[in-house]
Design a protein around this motif. Structure first.
Motif, PDB file in Angstrom:
ATOM      1  N   ASN A   1     -15.169   4.458  -1.799  1.00  0.00           N
ATOM      2  CA  ASN A   1     -14.465   5.412  -0.953  1.00  0.00           C
ATOM      3  C   ASN A   1     -14.330   4.824   0.451  1.00  0.00           C
ATOM      4  O   ASN A   1     -15.321   4.678   1.164  1.00  0.00           O
ATOM      5  CB  ASN A   1     -15.228   6.740  -0.900  1.00  0.00           C
ATOM      6  CG  ASN A   1     -14.455   7.816  -0.167  1.00  0.00           C
ATOM      7  OD1 ASN A   1     -13.490   7.537   0.517  1.00  0.00           O
ATOM      8  ND2 ASN A   1     -14.888   9.041  -0.317  1.00  0.00           N
TER       9      ASN A   1
ATOM     10  N   TYR B   1      -6.276   8.155  -0.336  1.00  0.00           N
ATOM     11  CA  TYR B   1      -6.426   7.020   0.574  1.00  0.00           C
ATOM     12  C   TYR B   1      -5.544   7.272   1.791  1.00  0.00           C
ATOM     13  O   TYR B   1      -4.503   7.871   1.704  1.00  0.00           O
ATOM     14  CB  TYR B   1      -5.954   5.727  -0.104  1.00  0.00           C
ATOM     15  CG  TYR B   1      -6.944   5.168  -1.072  1.00  0.00           C
ATOM     16  CD1 TYR B   1      -8.175   4.712  -0.636  1.00  0.00           C
ATOM     17  CD2 TYR B   1      -6.639   5.085  -2.417  1.00  0.00           C
ATOM     18  CE1 TYR B   1      -9.086   4.189  -1.516  1.00  0.00           C
ATOM     19  CE2 TYR B   1      -7.549   4.559  -3.308  1.00  0.00           C
ATOM     20  CZ  TYR B   1      -8.763   4.114  -2.853  1.00  0.00           C
ATOM     21  OH  TYR B   1      -9.652   3.593  -3.735  1.00  0.00           O
TER      22      TYR B   1
ATOM     23  N   MET C   1      -8.937  10.537  -5.433  1.00  0.00           N
ATOM     24  CA  MET C   1      -9.229  10.244  -4.029  1.00  0.00           C
ATOM     25  C   MET C   1      -7.937  10.104  -3.243  1.00  0.00           C
ATOM     26  O   MET C   1      -6.938   9.623  -3.725  1.00  0.00           O
ATOM     27  CB  MET C   1     -10.015   8.939  -3.959  1.00  0.00           C
ATOM     28  CG  MET C   1      -9.969   8.296  -2.606  1.00  0.00           C
ATOM     29  SD  MET C   1     -10.822   6.747  -2.578  1.00  0.00           S
ATOM     30  CE  MET C   1     -10.608   6.339  -0.892  1.00  0.00           C
TER      31      MET C   1
END
Length: 421
Positions: free
Chosen positions: A385, A3, A1
């Protein structure tokens, strides 16, 4: 992911001059009072926006989670996504880049609905997807670098627009348009238009006027009927127009909010380097900004110089240490908005492993007037998320990362309401 973090301090100089006024009457009054008025108005303009808080608001927070069983042809996490309300059914659409498909799930029935297989070649070929928007089960808008497609629920191209070809050459001399999971295309069925992010290319990194690019508009509407492209009055916050925040400077997230009839109402903007709450009202065609400062973390961050845009090491240390505002969404069914942000890195931290887990995570809840109702320390949730969540019918749906269960699609659900007990 990936960020995203950003924040922005307010280091501002107040510079003003007093001209020679030659008034025949009341000369002394104007000489004394007029400069004072200028000083007061300058001070007012330079201060951060005031944040409204509701003291002792009695809000009840409830958490739950849902899971959908999937096989290896699906993904446990989707970067590009959309969602669709069908009466009492909420569907989640995710782009599966491994299979070049759009996978559809029911978050109401917790089932797999279908897989929309896309072609890469031929008359229905779409080579790549930057973002997409589910308007109905049989009409999906898909965007890549130059093209916009309207696709059926079977993956057939119903219509397409070459956006690059329809825009005047003068636009591309200074601007670009684009979309991705942080600023996706958003369709307004009542105006038959697509909203998308635009970028200024007039002022490059080597330009002495590099900071001028952040004073330019960042949103446009593309009318599908006549291929008309309209630049809208949406801008970076003032502090980001004047100050440079490194990697956080260009981090902008856009989130749509719809009424109960799926009528697009607002586009919320999150600027990583600013605590402001900002949205574009698509009905009134106006841009609204207000304060959104947190009481649980700092809100200002160190300013870098414009010349430090090429100092990758300093920008990396900067984004690691400072506050980061992540994403904002708004739910018209409850008139509640939600925003996540990460606080500063605590002093004395020397172990740089899993550095984001050491920063405080805050969920801010606000009302339609941007009055902050409640802030929650969300630090115990670290597998969510922070830049890909949405609110529907009073529920905040947040995708969960779980590498140990690749056979499950998981969402954390947060429900907030006034506690009348």
């Amino acid at each position: 992911m990936v960020y995203t973090f950003l924040i922005s301090p307010y280091f501002i100089k107040i510079i003003f001059q007093t001209n020679n006024f030659c008034f025949m009457k009341k000369k002394i009054f104007y000489i004394l009072i007029f400069p004072l008025c200028i000083l007061l108005s300058c001070n007012s303009a330079e201060k951060p926006m005031i944040t409204q808080y509701k003291e002792d608001y009695n809000m009840k927070i409830k958490e739950d989670s849902i899971t959908i069983s999937i096989d290896s042809s699906y993904r446990s996490f989707y970067g590009e996504y959309s969602y669709l309300k069908l009466k009492d059914i909420l569907q989640f659409y995710g782009y599966n880049n491994f299979n070049h498909s759009i996978d559809v799930f029911s978050l109401s029935d917790l089932t797999v609905v279908k897989k929309i297989k896309l072609n890469k070649e031929g008359p229905n070929g779409i080579t790549g997807i930057h973002s997409f928007f589910a308007s109905t089960p049989d009409s999906l808008f898909i965007a890549n670098e130059n093209m916009l497609y309207l696709v059926s629920g079977d993956g057939l191209i119903l219509k397409k627009w070459n956006i690059t070809a329809t825009l005047p050459k003068e636009f591309y001399q200074k601007n670009r348009h684009g979309s991705n999971r942080l600023y996706p295309i958003i369709y307004d069925k009542y105006q038959n238009a697509i909203y998308m992010r635009i970028f200024d290319y007039e002022y490059g990194y080597k330009s002495p006027d590099y900071g001028e690019k952040y004073k330019k508009p960042i949103l446009a509407r593309y009318d599908l009927k006549d291929a008309k492209f309209t630049i809208l009055p949406v801008f970076y916050p003032k502090e980001l127009q004047k100050n440079y925040k490194g990697y956080m400077q260009d981090m902008v997230c856009i989130s749509p909010s719809f009424d109960k009839s799926n009528h697009l109402q607002k586009l919320y903007f999150t600027f990583g380097g600013s605590s402001n709450l900002s949205y574009y009202d698509v009905q009134k065609k106006e841009y609204i900004e207000s304060g959104g400062a947190s009481t649980m973390t700092e809100n200002e961050i160190e300013t870098l110089t414009w010349s430090e845009h090429s100092n990758e090491d300093k920008k990396m240390r900067h984004v690691t240490n400072e506050v980061n505002f992540m994403y904002t969404t708004f739910d018209f069914s409850t008139n509640l908005g939600y925003r996540f942000h990460l606080g500063k890195l605590p002093e004395g931290v020397t172990d740089m492993r899993n550095i984001l887990l050491k920063k405080k995570l805050i969920l801010t809840i606000f009302d339609a007037n941007h009055t902050i109702l409640k802030e929650i320390d969300f630090s115990n949730h670290r597998n969510v998320n922070l830049q890909s969540f949405f609110a529907v019918n009073g529920n905040l749906y947040i995708p969960i990362f779980d590498e140990t269960h690749e056979d499950l699609l998981k969402f954390l659900i947060v429900k907030c309401h006034e506690n009348n007990l």
